[in-house]
Design an enzyme around this catalytic site. Structure first.
Site, PDB file in Angstrom:
ATOM      1  N   LYS A  53       0.847  -1.207   0.000  1.00 39.17           N
ATOM      2  CA  LYS A  53       0.000   0.000   0.000  1.00 39.17           C
ATOM      3  C   LYS A  53       0.878   1.251   0.000  1.00 39.17           C
ATOM      4  O   LYS A  53       0.618   2.213  -0.733  1.00 39.17           O
ATOM      5  CB  LYS A  53      -0.945  -0.027   1.207  1.00 39.17           C
ATOM      6  CG  LYS A  53      -2.006  -1.107   1.069  1.00 39.17           C
ATOM      7  CD  LYS A  53      -2.753  -1.419   2.348  1.00 39.17           C
ATOM      8  CE  LYS A  53      -3.667  -2.631   2.130  1.00 39.17           C
ATOM      9  NZ  LYS A  53      -4.338  -3.109   3.340  1.00 39.17           N
ATOM     10  N   GLN A  97      -4.757  -1.595   9.653  1.00 42.34           N
ATOM     11  CA  GLN A  97      -4.543  -2.897   9.020  1.00 42.34           C
ATOM     12  C   GLN A  97      -5.116  -4.033   9.874  1.00 42.34           C
ATOM     13  O   GLN A  97      -4.830  -4.138  11.065  1.00 42.34           O
ATOM     14  CB  GLN A  97      -3.035  -3.109   8.780  1.00 42.34           C
ATOM     15  CG  GLN A  97      -2.691  -4.400   8.068  1.00 42.34           C
ATOM     16  CD  GLN A  97      -3.249  -4.481   6.641  1.00 42.34           C
ATOM     17  OE1 GLN A  97      -3.202  -3.508   5.884  1.00 42.34           O
ATOM     18  NE2 GLN A  97      -3.799  -5.623   6.284  1.00 42.34           N
ATOM     19  N   ASP A 120     -11.224   2.344   3.861  1.00 40.73           N
ATOM     20  CA  ASP A 120     -11.470   0.900   3.783  1.00 40.73           C
ATOM     21  C   ASP A 120     -12.961   0.619   3.592  1.00 40.73           C
ATOM     22  O   ASP A 120     -13.341  -0.489   3.229  1.00 40.73           O
ATOM     23  CB  ASP A 120     -11.015   0.226   5.094  1.00 40.73           C
ATOM     24  CG  ASP A 120      -9.767  -0.628   4.901  1.00 40.73           C
ATOM     25  OD1 ASP A 120      -9.456  -0.955   3.736  1.00 40.73           O
ATOM     26  OD2 ASP A 120      -9.116  -0.946   5.902  1.00 40.73           O
TER      27      ASP A 120
END
Ligand code: NDP
Length: 292
Positions: A53, A97, A120
């Site tokens: 990422k 994460q 997200d």
């Protein structure tokens, strides 16, 4: 029949190329899209994902802030980190994460992220919009990446029967909503660990999305001739023939490639699309923060 490759890497490259112009426009408005990635603990796979990422941000000229907390961090420390990022004006996206260490309430913590920075797409406000059939919230990256890949390959979804294997908050559930949404118009069946005969359901499906986390579970006898099969699974399986002792496997057996019309590879399928959609969500969040 030999399946055509549903090439997520190529599709992701196209998404990234299209983002470059939007990022340049943001920068003209004195705004550089900025993503913060928070990782807690030392799970090796999570560090690999975070690395990918951060590299994608570098490729595109998106600023990234990488925050690492030790596995011994308290929930309160993570909460304070998120709150401080919520208040940072020059920051547009926050990603925590997954998985967080077992002693933490992962859903409770991600619920603290400002919905406008929830790149997200897991915040109840964003998932709630999706449930209402609204596409104006932040959409979860993996399932929206699957949809983008299907559309890029020109795969028709209207009136098709689709089976989504898995009902997680991150993949299966939003995937089924996206496939059944107005304008996409598939007729969707969701299978999970208590489903009696997932194989028969799949054998009648035009589209199968496998998001289960069981290596090569979907074999050729599960698949109708000419079906579209998307493999979301990422599993490490032991492999003594490899120097490192393991290989990556999807949820779909490679033999399915002899029967399906389309099959996404692992790696190189859904994985790159997930990252591309994260970049797109970050750019969108930055654009929304500017009054053009
Ligand atoms: P979860 O473990 O959260 O969910 C798995 C789902 O599969 C659950 O809904 C479970 O059912 C269901 N399931 C388990 N066994 C069966 C079975 N035999 N038949 C049908 N359904 C079953 O996993 P995620 O959704 O987070 O991830 C799924 C896979 O996708 C993993 O391999 C993960 O690594 C991968 N992944 C890949 C990404 C990418 O970018 N390519 C991104 C995110 C995930 P139940 O609800 O009943 O427990």
């Amino acid at each position: 029949m030999v399946a055509q490759r549903l090439d997520g890497k190529a599709c992701a490259a196209k998404v990234e190329e299209e983002l470059l112009g939007r990022i340049a426009k943001c920068r003209e408005m004195m705004t550089q899209p900025h993503l913060a990635v928070v990782i807690v603990g030392d799970d090796p796979a999570s560090h690999v994902y975070v690395g990918s990422k951060v590299r994608a941000c570098e490729r595109l000229g998106i600023r990234s802030t990488h925050i690492e907390l030790p596995v011994t961090a308290t929930e309160d420390e993570v909460r304070k980190t998120i709150e401080s990022l919520n208040n940072q004006e020059d920051l547009h996206g926050i990603l925590v994460q997954s998985p967080l260490p077992n002693h933490m309430d992962e859903e409770g913590l991600t619920d603290l992220i400002d919905p406008s920075k929830d790149v997200d797409g897991f915040h109840p406000q964003n998932l709630g919009r999706l449930v209402q059939g609204r596409m104006d919230g932040m959409l979860p990256c993996t399932p929206s990446g699957v949809m983008r890949m299907l559309s890029w390959a020109g795969i028709e979804t209207e009136g098709k029967t689709a089976v989504v294997l898995g009902r997680s908050r991150i993949v299966g559930m939003p995937q089924s909503l996206l496939l059944g949404a107005k304008g996409v118009d598939s007729t969707v069946t969701v299978a999970h660990s208590r489903t009696k005969d997932a194989q028969s359901l799949c054998a009648n499906a035009d589209i199968i999305i496998a998001a289960v986390g069981r290596p090569e579970m979907v074999t050729a006898d599960w698949v109708k001739e000419g079906a579209v099969v998307v493999d979301v699974g990422i599993n490490r399986v032991e492999d003594d023939s490899r120097e490192r002792g393991w290989r990556l496997a999807g949820d779909v057996h490679p033999d399915v490639g002899q029967k399906a019309a389309w099959l996404s590879p692992v790696p190189g399928g859904v994985g790159p699309m997930t990252i591309a959609m994260l970049m797109e969500n970050t750019v969108r969040a930055a654009e929304l923060s500017i009054s053009f």
